[in-house]
Each structure stands twice: as C-alpha cells, then as structure tokens.
Write a protein that holds these residues in place. Structure first.
Motif, PDB file in Angstrom:
ATOM      1  N   GLY A 242       9.496 -40.332  21.203  1.00 16.34           N
ATOM      2  CA  GLY A 242       9.629 -41.698  20.726  1.00 16.34           C
ATOM      3  C   GLY A 242      11.052 -42.040  20.337  1.00 16.34           C
ATOM      4  N   HIS A 243      11.190 -43.166  19.628  1.00 20.42           N
ATOM      5  CA  HIS A 243      12.495 -43.748  19.322  1.00 20.42           C
ATOM      6  C   HIS A 243      13.214 -43.040  18.174  1.00 20.42           C
ATOM      7  CE1 HIS A 243      15.576 -46.758  19.078  1.00 20.42           C
ATOM      8  NE2 HIS A 243      15.155 -47.299  17.951  1.00 20.42           N
ATOM      9  N   PHE A 244      12.529 -42.170  17.452  1.00 22.88           N
ATOM     10  CA  PHE A 244      13.122 -41.469  16.309  1.00 22.88           C
ATOM     11  C   PHE A 244      13.158 -39.960  16.580  1.00 22.88           C
ATOM     12  CE2 PHE A 244      11.820 -45.467  14.548  1.00 22.88           C
ATOM     13  CZ  PHE A 244      12.615 -45.713  13.434  1.00 22.88           C
ATOM     14  N   PRO A 245      13.979 -39.498  17.525  1.00 23.41           N
ATOM     15  CA  PRO A 245      13.968 -38.062  17.840  1.00 23.41           C
ATOM     16  C   PRO A 245      14.381 -37.191  16.666  1.00 23.41           C
ATOM     17  CG  PRO A 245      15.861 -39.142  18.844  1.00 23.41           C
ATOM     18  CD  PRO A 245      14.960 -40.224  18.324  1.00 23.41           C
ATOM     19  N   GLN A 246      15.208 -37.709  15.762  1.00 26.53           N
ATOM     20  CA  GLN A 246      15.627 -36.924  14.603  1.00 26.53           C
ATOM     21  C   GLN A 246      14.470 -36.662  13.650  1.00 26.53           C
ATOM     22  OE1 GLN A 246      16.044 -40.144  15.043  1.00 26.53           O
ATOM     23  NE2 GLN A 246      16.968 -41.206  13.308  1.00 26.53           N
ATOM     24  N   LEU A 247      13.382 -37.424  13.786  1.00 22.55           N
ATOM     25  CA  LEU A 247      12.172 -37.199  12.996  1.00 22.55           C
ATOM     26  C   LEU A 247      11.063 -36.558  13.822  1.00 22.55           C
ATOM     27  CD1 LEU A 247      11.970 -40.597  11.055  1.00 22.55           C
ATOM     28  CD2 LEU A 247      12.798 -38.404  10.190  1.00 22.55           C
ATOM     29  N   GLU A 248      10.935 -36.982  15.068  1.00 19.63           N
ATOM     30  CA  GLU A 248       9.841 -36.503  15.913  1.00 19.63           C
ATOM     31  C   GLU A 248      10.142 -35.149  16.543  1.00 19.63           C
ATOM     32  OE1 GLU A 248       7.400 -38.084  19.851  1.00 19.63           O
ATOM     33  OE2 GLU A 248       8.308 -39.534  18.478  1.00 19.63           O
ATOM     34  N   ARG A 249      11.403 -34.919  16.918  1.00 15.81           N
ATOM     35  CA  ARG A 249      11.807 -33.656  17.544  1.00 15.81           C
ATOM     36  C   ARG A 249      13.072 -33.130  16.857  1.00 15.81           C
ATOM     37  NH1 ARG A 249       9.799 -33.992  22.973  1.00 15.81           N
ATOM     38  NH2 ARG A 249      10.901 -32.066  23.505  1.00 15.81           N
ATOM     39  N   PRO A 250      12.977 -32.838  15.553  1.00 18.53           N
ATOM     40  CA  PRO A 250      14.192 -32.489  14.814  1.00 18.53           C
ATOM     41  C   PRO A 250      14.878 -31.223  15.310  1.00 18.53           C
ATOM     42  CG  PRO A 250      12.237 -32.088  13.470  1.00 18.53           C
ATOM     43  CD  PRO A 250      11.787 -32.848  14.680  1.00 18.53           C
ATOM     44  N   ALA A 251      14.114 -30.210  15.674  1.00 19.48           N
ATOM     45  CA  ALA A 251      14.742 -28.952  16.097  1.00 19.48           C
ATOM     46  C   ALA A 251      15.551 -29.160  17.373  1.00 19.48           C
ATOM     47  CB  ALA A 251      13.676 -27.881  16.306  1.00 19.48           C
ATOM     48  N   GLU A 252      14.987 -29.865  18.342  1.00 18.61           N
ATOM     49  CA  GLU A 252      15.693 -30.084  19.602  1.00 18.61           C
ATOM     50  C   GLU A 252      16.896 -31.008  19.392  1.00 18.61           C
ATOM     51  OE1 GLU A 252      13.035 -30.976  22.722  1.00 18.61           O
ATOM     52  OE2 GLU A 252      14.592 -31.149  24.258  1.00 18.61           O
ATOM     53  N   THR A 253      16.708 -32.043  18.572  1.00 21.48           N
ATOM     54  CA  THR A 253      17.811 -32.959  18.278  1.00 21.48           C
ATOM     55  C   THR A 253      18.949 -32.226  17.595  1.00 21.48           C
ATOM     56  OG1 THR A 253      16.250 -34.814  18.075  1.00 21.48           O
ATOM     57  CG2 THR A 253      18.434 -35.091  17.090  1.00 21.48           C
ATOM     58  N   ASN A 254      18.632 -31.421  16.595  1.00 22.11           N
ATOM     59  CA  ASN A 254      19.671 -30.692  15.871  1.00 22.11           C
ATOM     60  C   ASN A 254      20.379 -29.667  16.751  1.00 22.11           C
ATOM     61  OD1 ASN A 254      19.265 -32.112  13.508  1.00 22.11           O
ATOM     62  ND2 ASN A 254      17.925 -30.571  12.588  1.00 22.11           N
ATOM     63  N   ALA A 255      19.656 -29.091  17.689  1.00 20.05           N
ATOM     64  CA  ALA A 255      20.278 -28.127  18.596  1.00 20.05           C
ATOM     65  C   ALA A 255      21.322 -28.817  19.476  1.00 20.05           C
ATOM     66  CB  ALA A 255      19.223 -27.442  19.447  1.00 20.05           C
ATOM     67  N   ILE A 256      21.014 -30.004  19.944  1.00 19.21           N
ATOM     68  CA  ILE A 256      21.973 -30.766  20.753  1.00 19.21           C
ATOM     69  C   ILE A 256      23.196 -31.122  19.917  1.00 19.21           C
ATOM     70  CG2 ILE A 256      22.341 -32.942  21.970  1.00 19.21           C
ATOM     71  CD1 ILE A 256      19.348 -32.814  22.769  1.00 19.21           C
ATOM     72  N   ILE A 257      22.959 -31.574  18.685  1.00 21.12           N
ATOM     73  CA  ILE A 257      24.072 -31.924  17.798  1.00 21.12           C
ATOM     74  C   ILE A 257      24.935 -30.700  17.534  1.00 21.12           C
ATOM     75  CG2 ILE A 257      24.670 -32.669  15.460  1.00 21.12           C
ATOM     76  CD1 ILE A 257      22.061 -34.369  15.541  1.00 21.12           C
ATOM     77  N   ALA A 258      24.315 -29.569  17.246  1.00 21.85           N
ATOM     78  CA  ALA A 258      25.069 -28.346  16.966  1.00 21.85           C
ATOM     79  C   ALA A 258      25.951 -27.950  18.145  1.00 21.85           C
ATOM     80  CB  ALA A 258      24.117 -27.219  16.588  1.00 21.85           C
ATOM     81  N   SER A 259      25.411 -28.056  19.340  1.00 24.37           N
ATOM     82  CA  SER A 259      26.190 -27.734  20.532  1.00 24.37           C
ATOM     83  C   SER A 259      27.390 -28.664  20.673  1.00 24.37           C
ATOM     84  CB  SER A 259      25.291 -27.836  21.767  1.00 24.37           C
ATOM     85  OG  SER A 259      26.039 -27.699  22.960  1.00 24.37           O
ATOM     86  N   PHE A 260      27.169 -29.959  20.423  1.00 29.70           N
ATOM     87  CA  PHE A 260      28.254 -30.936  20.508  1.00 29.70           C
ATOM     88  C   PHE A 260      29.337 -30.631  19.470  1.00 29.70           C
ATOM     89  CE2 PHE A 260      29.944 -35.166  19.176  1.00 29.70           C
ATOM     90  CZ  PHE A 260      30.568 -35.515  20.371  1.00 29.70           C
ATOM     91  N   LEU A 261      28.920 -30.318  18.251  1.00 31.16           N
ATOM     92  CA  LEU A 261      29.897 -30.021  17.199  1.00 31.16           C
ATOM     93  C   LEU A 261      30.706 -28.780  17.523  1.00 31.16           C
ATOM     94  CD1 LEU A 261      27.781 -30.738  13.971  1.00 31.16           C
ATOM     95  CD2 LEU A 261      29.485 -32.225  15.044  1.00 31.16           C
ATOM     96  N   ARG A 262      30.056 -27.775  18.108  1.00 36.98           N
ATOM     97  CA  ARG A 262      30.777 -26.543  18.456  1.00 36.98           C
ATOM     98  C   ARG A 262      31.868 -26.821  19.491  1.00 36.98           C
ATOM     99  NH1 ARG A 262      25.569 -24.158  18.311  1.00 36.98           N
ATOM    100  NH2 ARG A 262      25.403 -24.349  20.582  1.00 36.98           N
ATOM    101  N   ASP A 263      31.630 -27.795  20.370  1.00 38.49           N
ATOM    102  CA  ASP A 263      32.572 -28.059  21.457  1.00 38.49           C
ATOM    103  C   ASP A 263      33.690 -29.020  21.063  1.00 38.49           C
ATOM    104  OD1 ASP A 263      31.158 -26.418  23.138  1.00 38.49           O
ATOM    105  OD2 ASP A 263      30.014 -28.035  24.091  1.00 38.49           O
ATOM    106  N   LEU A 264      33.636 -29.576  19.858  1.00 36.16           N
ATOM    107  CA  LEU A 264      34.692 -30.502  19.442  1.00 36.16           C
ATOM    108  C   LEU A 264      36.016 -29.757  19.299  1.00 36.16           C
ATOM    109  CD1 LEU A 264      32.962 -32.734  16.740  1.00 36.16           C
ATOM    110  CD2 LEU A 264      33.616 -33.388  19.069  1.00 36.16           C
ATOM    111  N   PRO A 265      37.109 -30.408  19.680  1.00 39.14           N
ATOM    112  CA  PRO A 265      38.421 -29.754  19.503  1.00 39.14           C
ATOM    113  C   PRO A 265      38.742 -29.585  18.023  1.00 39.14           C
ATOM    114  CG  PRO A 265      38.675 -32.021  20.237  1.00 39.14           C
ATOM    115  CD  PRO A 265      37.216 -31.709  20.326  1.00 39.14           C
TER     116      PRO A 265
END
Length: 265
Positions: A242-265
């Motif tokens: 649904g429209h609130f992945p940070q609530l409906e799929r928090p583990a998957e959402t957080n994993a994507i965010i973590a990967s993005f943060l790791r790749d930041l310069p």
C-alpha cells in the motif's frame, strides 16, 4: 511564525529529517526512527495543521510547508541532512532541500506522485469535486484506497480517521494545492535537485483513478520523470504494498534506506 513541532532522537551523521504526507503525522516514521536513531540524528516533523503543529491559512500551500522545514534546518543548524518525504511530503522535502541547500545532503521520496502536468488545470476540477462531496467523504474515499487488505485494519482506520479530522478550511485547499504545485513546479524542482535521490515506490493511480499497488519491474510516468530529470536517481519498487510502506513493510523499507545511506559519499 513559530517553528513546526518535531521529535529529535539519537545522534550521528548524516541527520535524517522525516516529513509526513497529507493528513498524516510524524508518528508515521516511528519504524524508521527506531531503526536509524542508534546511528543517526533523526528529526521527525509535524507540518502546519498536522499532528501537534497549529495551522494557518498559509498552510494551504506546499511552498509554506517547504519553507517551514527549511527554516527548521537552518534554525537547528544541521549538518547536511538526508531529507525524507512521504506522499505530499515528497514535494515538501524537495522544496526544503532547495531552500536550505547548505543543510541538504540527499533526498528520499517515499511513494510520491505527480498530480498535475505543466499547464494542467486539473486541480481546479479537483477543488470543485471536493466542495461538492464535502471534505470528509472525499478524503475518506481517497485514504481507503491506500491500504492492502493484509495491513492491520485498526491501524488503517486510525490513519483514515486522523486525516478526515484535519481542519477542512486548511486541509481541503491543501489537498487541491498538490495538483497546482505539481503542474507549476514539479519539472523545475526535479531538474534543480543536484543531490543523491532515492525514490521508494509502492503504488500508482490507474486509468480509473484508483490507487493500486505496483508490480515488480513496473514503471510509471512519474518514475520516468525522475529518471529523466535527476541524474543517477535510485528507484526501488516494493511490489504488492500500500501507500505507507514505512508502516506496512518496515523491514524492507528500512533495508532499502540503509543501502542508500551506505552508498552516500
């Protein structure tokens, strides 16, 4: 104007600034805060007319919310931050990043959209429909499409009731203003973003005007616009959500965010 209300948790760089969507509140980011506050300074805001922040007539426009968040970044004198936006908050996050460039490191857009193309007057018709139907039934119908059947019904109902409880004199025009803002500014704003950008997408509006979940590998005109306008943008689709992945799929959402943060310069 007073600063918008916010909660600040944790420490560490880069800071994460979390902007909710229309009719929502900072608590929508609780799973993100819990995951990342041990290693990041996290600031979750309540926009004007939402949560615990009072609203004014100026909060009928997206630009006001963008300036509110930018002013908070400047007042807190944050080091360059990753600015998150959900839904309507995607516009607010990008506005804030452009208005406070010294305090912006990257942008994360969670299930954003485009509700108006250049020259479009669709928002005028949307305003007419909202007035004809009334704020409560119009917004209730929009929010009822935002959740998958698998999501906790009690939690979904609480989010719906929170949205319809907003002050119609502010929230009604603000909902309409999303389309006005997109028609006038979306192309320019995306082209102006010279920062790393992550878009996490879960839904789109189909030809019948219904919000529906995306499928794996699917794209939309909105996502294609991001690819066209923002060099190097990362786009991750979470299917069947649904429209609130940070609530409906928090583990998957957080994993994507973590990967993005790791790749930041």
């Amino acid at each position: 104007m007073d600063l918008i209300q916010y909660s600040r948790t944790g420490s560490g760089k880069p800071p994460l600034v979390l902007v909710h969507g229309f009719g929502c509140a900072r608590s929508d980011w609780d799973h993100v805060v819990a995951q990342f506050s041990p290693s990041h300074d996290t600031i979750a805001v309540d926009l004007g007319g939402h949560g615990t922040t009072p609203g004014t007539s100026e909060h009928r426009r997206i630009e006001t919310h963008g300036e509110d968040v930018a002013r908070l970044l400047r007042t807190l004198d944050l080091p360059p931050a990753v600015i998150f936006g959900h839904s309507m908050g995607c516009r607010v996050a990008m506005e804030a990043a452009l208005r406070a460039p010294k305090h912006a490191k990257a942008v994360v857009l969670v299930d954003g959209s485009r509700m108006g193309i250049p020259g479009s007057a669709a928002h005028i018709e949307r305003a007419r429909q909202l007035e004809a139907q009334g704020y409560e039934p119009y917004v209730r119908a929009a929010f009822e499409m935002m959740f998958q059947p698998s999501f906790d019904a009690a939690k979904a109902n609480a989010i719906i009731e929170r949205a319809v409880a907003r002050d119609p004199a502010i929230a009604g025009p603000l909902f309409v203003d999303i389309g006005r803002y997109d028609a006038e500014n979306m192309d320019r704003v995306l082209s102006s973003i010279k920062l790393p950008l992550l878009a996490i997408q879960t839904t789109y509006t189909n030809e019948q005007g219904r919000r529906v979940p995306m499928t794996a590998g699917q794209t939309t005109p909105y996502l294609d616009l991001i690819r066209e306008r923002v060099a190097g943008a990362r786009i991750d689709v979470i299917a069947d959500t649904g429209h609130f992945p940070q609530l409906e799929r928090p583990a998957e959402t957080n994993a994507i965010i973590a990967s993005f943060l790791r790749d930041l310069p």
